[in-house]
Write an enzyme that holds these catalytic residues in place. Structure first.
Site, mmCIF file in Angstrom:
data_model
loop_
_atom_site.group_PDB
_atom_site.id
_atom_site.type_symbol
_atom_site.label_atom_id
_atom_site.label_comp_id
_atom_site.label_asym_id
_atom_site.label_seq_id
_atom_site.Cartn_x
_atom_site.Cartn_y
_atom_site.Cartn_z
ATOM 1 N N LEU A 75 0.797 -1.223 0.000
ATOM 2 C CA LEU A 75 0.000 0.000 0.000
ATOM 3 C C LEU A 75 0.832 1.277 0.000
ATOM 4 C CD1 LEU A 75 -2.740 -1.161 2.530
ATOM 5 C CD2 LEU A 75 -2.658 -1.505 0.050
ATOM 6 N N CYS A 76 2.139 1.165 -0.174
ATOM 7 C CA CYS A 76 3.017 2.336 -0.255
ATOM 8 C C CYS A 76 2.910 2.922 -1.666
ATOM 9 C CB CYS A 76 4.450 1.900 0.040
ATOM 10 S SG CYS A 76 5.614 3.225 0.310
ATOM 11 N N HIS A 77 2.771 4.237 -1.749
ATOM 12 C CA HIS A 77 2.632 4.891 -3.048
ATOM 13 C C HIS A 77 3.962 4.904 -3.807
ATOM 14 C CE1 HIS A 77 -0.769 6.582 -0.815
ATOM 15 N NE2 HIS A 77 -1.353 6.704 -1.984
ATOM 16 N N MET A 113 9.592 6.288 4.047
ATOM 17 C CA MET A 113 9.796 4.856 3.821
ATOM 18 C C MET A 113 10.973 4.609 2.880
ATOM 19 S SD MET A 113 7.756 3.551 5.896
ATOM 20 C CE MET A 113 8.232 1.893 5.485
ATOM 21 N N GLU A 114 11.135 5.469 1.888
ATOM 22 C CA GLU A 114 12.238 5.311 0.941
ATOM 23 C C GLU A 114 13.590 5.489 1.641
ATOM 24 O OE1 GLU A 114 8.620 5.668 -1.378
ATOM 25 O OE2 GLU A 114 9.335 6.709 0.390
ATOM 26 N N ASP A 128 25.891 -8.938 3.546
ATOM 27 C CA ASP A 128 26.151 -9.898 2.473
ATOM 28 C C ASP A 128 27.611 -9.865 2.035
ATOM 29 O OD1 ASP A 128 25.289 -11.844 0.432
ATOM 30 O OD2 ASP A 128 25.731 -10.210 -0.961
#
Length: 158
Positions: A75-77, A113-114, A128
């Site tokens: 649901l993130c734009h 969020m980004e 990693d």
């Protein structure tokens, strides 16, 4: 009507409708840390890890992660990202790498969020790149430290 922004009146998941909101300049900064042992830290600094240059690889991975956030978070734009950068502060005394990601856009919804995903993907990439010589790398303290834009204005973590 539901009290939750991502649920409709029947309890179904919905993307928030931001179409009526005004475009504003948005900026977010997030930070996190990767803790290494002395041997791994020294190998990272000397570009002697078996997989190569961990920080350059992590920088690119973090930027790529920010660009894919809408595919990772339900649901993130999807945003037209104007700028993303991932920076590293190397702490020689504590064998840690502090990651800082900054993201910017002009739009109807925030870009926090980004920035957070950029930090987390950069940190996972460092893991990693180091895991061949250290399995117990610790990724910690990922958080939003600054945001501006939108109706909530400026947030600055203490």
């Amino acid at each position: 009507m539901s009290e939750f922004s991502h649920l409709d009146a029947d309890g179904n998941a919905v993307m928030v409708d931001v179409s009526a909101k005004k475009d504003t300049i948005r900026k977010a900064v997030a930070k996190g840390k990767v803790l290494l042992n002395q041997k791994t830290f020294e190998m990272l600094q000397e570009n002697a890890l078996p997989k190569g240059d961990a920080l350059n690889t992590a920088k690119i991975a973090g930027i790529m992660g920010a660009k894919e956030t809408h595919r990772l978070i339900p649901l993130c734009h999807p945003l037209a990202i104007s700028y993303v950068d991932v920076r590293f502060n190397v702490d020689d005394k504590n064998y840690l790498i502090e990651i800082e990601a900054e993201a910017r856009t002009t739009g109807k919804t925030g870009i926090e969020m980004e920035a957070l995903i950029a930090v987390q993907i950069a940190a996972a990439t460092i893991y990693d790149m180091c895991k061949a010589v250290q399995k117990d790398v610790v990724i910690t303290d990922c958080r939003l430290v600054y945001k501006e834009g939108g109706k909530s204005g400026i947030f600055k973590a203490e």
